[in-house]
Scaffold this active site. Structure first.
Site, short mmCIF file in Angstrom:
data_model
loop_
_atom_site.label_atom_id
_atom_site.label_comp_id
_atom_site.label_asym_id
_atom_site.label_seq_id
_atom_site.Cartn_x
_atom_site.Cartn_y
_atom_site.Cartn_z
N ALA A 125 0.84 -1.18 0.00
CA ALA A 125 0.00 0.00 0.00
C ALA A 125 0.88 1.24 0.00
CB ALA A 125 -0.89 0.02 1.24
N GLU A 170 -0.01 2.36 7.14
CA GLU A 170 -0.16 3.52 6.26
C GLU A 170 -0.74 4.71 7.03
OE1 GLU A 170 1.48 3.05 3.69
OE2 GLU A 170 1.46 0.85 3.74
N1 B3K Z 1 5.98 3.68 1.43
C1 B3K Z 1 5.40 2.63 0.63
C2 B3K Z 1 6.41 1.87 -0.15
C3 B3K Z 1 6.79 2.50 -1.45
C4 B3K Z 1 7.67 1.55 -2.23
C5 B3K Z 1 8.14 2.12 -3.51
N2 B3K Z 1 8.80 1.12 -4.34
C6 B3K Z 1 4.61 1.67 1.45
C7 B3K Z 1 4.91 1.67 2.89
O1 B3K Z 1 5.98 1.33 3.34
O2 B3K Z 1 4.05 2.07 3.62
ZN ZN Z 2 5.85 2.24 5.20
#
Ligand code: B3K
Ligand code: ZN
Length: 864
Positions: A263, A299
């Site tokens: 996500a 998230e």
């Molecule tokens: N921050 C995103 C991950 C993005 C990955 C890009 N290849 C999901 C997470 O760690 O919440």
């Molecule tokens: Zn993350």
């Protein structure tokens, strides 16, 4: 072949320009989306310098400064950048680009997931939408106008609050969104589609009314409830534990089927892999429900740890990821069994992160050199990163840690900062020296603790010495000492043999290992105690101490910490698996079987019993053994399992029956019982006479946990019923995307010499497609990551199969290709006979023309 140039942490310099506001107008169209991007830009340095904007995979239509269009002589454009030569400190730059979302199979930037449009910008996807300073320390306020056909795309979404909407000609409409919080472009998001919508609301502790909106594909509304409940629980928990409240009037989540990861925490508009949103009792397992709650929380927690305070540069990724994983682990522990949650985390770390840390892509949680950023969303940055945060929590205590978090937000809200800034806040708030501790950020490899002890009966003194040893890793880094917190319990030995005695611990304390070797002395100890180390897995290290079987058996029963009790059992299993690898005729002593029977007969929590009965995984064993022959390891694992099943059939079957229930419930107790029952089933199914029990469970199950466990037991034990239950499962679920992923995976787990043929045939199954990452991972990933025996089969066909698929994914989706390369690059952990075959395939991939940056970085690291 182009060598892609690495970037180094040491070369960081602040941006020469800042972008303060971004006004986007996005007119959606499948093959020709037009993006008009008007930015107010400020020069941050005193002299005039060119402005170099990142951009790729799009067509530049026009560039204007303060409204005046530039001629193509006034700028330079390459396939990765646009350079202009502004002559002012402050100016408006307007860039128009054209994109082709329907051709975007890499799923970065703007793409189509089924009928909907969505975006993924982290880490560097915004540069596929418009030319920009695509780096997290450039933070702007965004206003986004989305335009699309009204009937096809009734919902037009972007970050922040909705500020305008209206009708346009040609059956089109628009919606405009404004996000008041400055953010890096990686948090930008846009979605357009026709969805079913689940709404709810939440009032924050200080009284803000927040609308909660969850968008799912048409027909999936009944599967969205659990995600919504999880979101509300997360919002409450963050207020209670960290005093952190949500800060916008709306929080939206959109579930899509085409997504590279779990996500994405885009400000106010999370985009989710539908696997981490959709669930109901018939189609989702208990594990799915657990994972959805965890990812929704993760998230949501990013809104503070990631969004309000973000990363200065991508080398600092663990600043937000390690911290946010730690937060979601704590949340999961509070919502479920804390001990079982911790055990699951440790299993993941040991099976996957330890191997990564010993392989060619080993890197510190704060990497120093990156070619393709997407390659660094790793077990190390996430899971070891969370362990590093957890160690600070252990060292500072709960209150000290909270004080550190408070200070971190006081200092840095609204900023893009570094891991050093985080540790400084932690250290300053409690006035604790974390200078040695900080080495965890710059050092790769899993440390070992070599422990020795002695007891002096004449003066009742017990001494324990611990030495830290750091493996010489692939990156040839100079190793430094780390500050390693070690929870120690001393178990009194007389208590161990005394009938019915419990937990007779004499000492329970936290040791701080900072030197190469330290010794601690304990007085007033009557008898030689058993040292129980690393309670709650207080540090991500390997432990070397010569326990006798009897000592491990004593720890399994008497240690006060559930992790230690579980871990002693795992050590005992690992010991006999290793002996079976070396000599398949090894006899496992009766007391080991007795101990398992005692666990089953004890009054402990069923979920914990299920973990205690689960053998160490193939990967975990492969990591702890040297140059392993996969066949021998797989045989040793299955021999131990078969022996346990044969010796303990009655108690396993009795437990299986006691834990079976015709009524379906979803409380912790019921979930624990299902877990234990299905662990028992898998043992029992190693004998063919339990075929009928497996069929019975398959036919009578009223939930996916039991149904899936039945087909898995059939696959892992190659039962006669395998083809029959698989066909019937497929028949029942053929129209359900997420459940069909499970079906593809179970096919890949089949414990049968013909499995590569089976998997190869499934590549042409009408429901299979390499374009969908979930589907690709469910078949190819499951085979390569989870069918150790046949992935490593001696003729090298497993390796060849994987390499063939990676070669195709190289052009379709580099991120997915690169991720499933993992089992091949760890070739050095395996015996010579495997290594050569693995290298052949690695070399073949490396020789491919047009190798994507993601694969090239890993192959270069592996082959050089
Ligand atoms: N921050 C995103 C991950 C993005 C990955 C890009 N290849 C999901 C997470 O760690 O919440
Ligand atoms: Zn993350």
């Amino acid at each position: 072949m182009t060598e892609f140039a690495p970037r180094y942490l040491k070369d960081y310099s602040a941006p020469e320009y800042q972008i303060n506001t971004v006004n986007l107008e996005v007119a959606l169209n499948d093959s020709a989306t037009l993006v008009t991007n008007s930015m107010s830009i400020q020069r941050m340095v005193t002299t005039n310098v060119p402005l170099v904007l990142d951009g790729e995979h799009m067509v530049l239509k026009s560039v204007a400064i303060n409204g005046a269009e530039l001629s193509s002589d006034d700028y330079q454009v390459t396939d990765s950048a646009l350079t202009i030569f502004p002559n002012a400190e402050q100016f408006e730059l307007t860039i128009i680009t054209e994109l082709n979302p329907s051709a975007n199979t890499a799923l970065e930037g703007l793409y189509k997931s089924g009928e909907a449009y969505c975006t993924q910008c982290e880490a560097e996807g915004f540069r596929r939408i418009s030319y920009f300073l695509d780096r997290p320390d450039v933070m702007a306020i965004y206003t986004t106008k989305v335009i699309a056909d009204k009937s096809q795309y009734p919902y037009l979404l972007a970050n922040g609050n909705k500020i305008d909407a209206g009708e346009l000609d040609d059956d089109k409409h628009f919606v405009t969104w404004h996000d008041p919080f400055p953010k890096p472009c990686y948090l930008f998001a846009l979605v357009a589609g026709n969805f079913d919508l689940l709404t709810s609301n939440y009032t924050t502790r200080s009284g803000r009314q927040v609308a909660l909106e969850l968008f799912v594909d048409k027909g999936n509304l009944s599967r969205a409830e659990h995600a919504m409940t999880s979101l509300i629980k997360s919002m409450q928990w963050d207020e209670q534990v960290f005093d952190l409240e949500y800060d916008l009037d709306i929080y939206m989540i959109v579930a899509v089927d085409f997504f590279n990861m779990g996500a994405m925490e885009n400000k106010g508009l999370n985009v989710f892999n539908s696997k981490y949103v959709l669930a109901d009792d018939l189609s989702a397992t208990d594990e799915d429900f657990f994972n959805i709650e965890a990812v929704i929380a993760h998230e949501y927690f990013h809104n503070w740890t990631g969004n309000r305070v973000t990363c200065r540069d991508w080398f600092q990724l663990s600043l937000k990821e390690g911290l946010t994983v730690f937060r979601d682990q704590q949340f999961s522990g509070d919502m479920n069994s804390a001990a079982v949650t911790r055990i699951k985390n440790v299993r993941t770390l040991r099976s996957l992160q330890f191997a990564e840390d010993a392989g060619p892509m080993a890197h510190p949680i704060r990497p120093e050199k990156v070619v393709e950023m997407n390659n660094f969303y790793t077990m190390t940055v996430y899971e070891k990163g969370a362990e590093v945060i957890r160690m600070m929590h252990t060292i500072l205590g709960k209150e000290g840690f909270k004080a550190g978090i408070d200070l971190y937000f006081d200092r840095h809200d609204g900023q893009a900062v570094t891991c050093d800034d985080f540790v400084a806040a932690m250290s300053d708030a409690s006035n604790v020296d974390l200078s040695t501790f900080k080495n965890w950020y710059s050092q790769s490899g899993t440390p070992s603790l070599i422990v020795t002890d002695s007891f002096d009966q004449s003066n009742n003194q017990y001494q324990i010495s611990v030495k830290q040893v750091h493996p010489q890793a692939h990156d040839k880094q100079q190793k430094q000492n780390l500050h390693i917190p070690i929870n120690l319990e001393l178990l009194a030995t007389e208590a161990i043999n005394a009938e019915g005695s419990t937990k007779a611990n004499v000492v329970n304390e936290l040791l701080h290992l900072k030197e190469t070797e330290q010794t601690w002395t304990f007085s007033n100890i009557d008898k030689q105690p058993i040292p129980v180390l690393l309670g709650n897995f207080s540090a991500p290290v390997k432990l070397e101490f010569d326990y006798t079987d009897e000592q491990l058996l004593a720890i399994m029963v008497n240690a006060s910490d559930a992790f230690n009790r579980w871990d002693a059992g795992q050590k005992l299993f690992a010991r006999y698996i290793e002996m079976l690898v070396n000599d398949e005729a090894t006899e496992v002593p009766q007391q080991v079987y007795d101990a398992i029977a005692d666990i089953l007969n004890s009054g402990a929590d069923e979920a914990l019993k299920a973990e205690q009965l689960t053998l160490p995984s193939f990967d975990e064993m492969a990591d702890s053994l040297d140059k392993v022959n996969a066949d021998k390891l797989a045989n040793a694992l299955s021999r131990l399992k078969i022996n346990i099943a044969a010796k303990l059939t009655d108690v396993l079957f009795a437990t299986y029956q006691q834990c079976s229930s015709t009524e379906f419930a979803k409380d912790g107790k019921a979930i624990g019982k299902r877990a234990l029952k299905n662990v028992c089933l898998n043992y029992l199914a190693s004998a063919k006479e339990f075929d009928s029990v497996v069929i019975g469970q398959f036919n009578n199950s009223n939930n996916m946990t039991d149904q899936l466990a039945a087909i898995k037991a059939a696959a892992l034990n190659d039962l006669p019923c395998f083809e029959q239950v698989m066909a019937s499962f497929e028949q029942q679920w053929q129209d359900d995307t997420l459940v069909m992923d499970k079906w593809f995976s179970v096919n890949a787990l089949h414990n049968h010499p013909d499995v590569i043929n089976r998997v190869t045939k499934l590549l042409s199954h009408p429901k299979f497609s390499l374009d969908n990452p979930n589907r690709a991972r469910s078949l190819i990933g499951a085979f390569a990551f989870s069918n150790g025996k046949y992935f490593h089969q001696h003729d090298g066909q497993g390796y060849q199969f994987l390499a063939d698929q990676i070669a195709k994914l190289n052009t379709i989706n580099p991120q997915v290709a690169s991720r499933i390369l993992t089992p091949l690059i760890q070739y050095k952990s395996f015996a010579k006979e495997h290594q050569q075959q693995m290298l052949t395939q690695l070399q073949r991939l490396n020789d491919m023309p047009n190798l994507c940056r993601d694969l090239q970085e890993k192959l270069t690291a592996t082959l050089n």
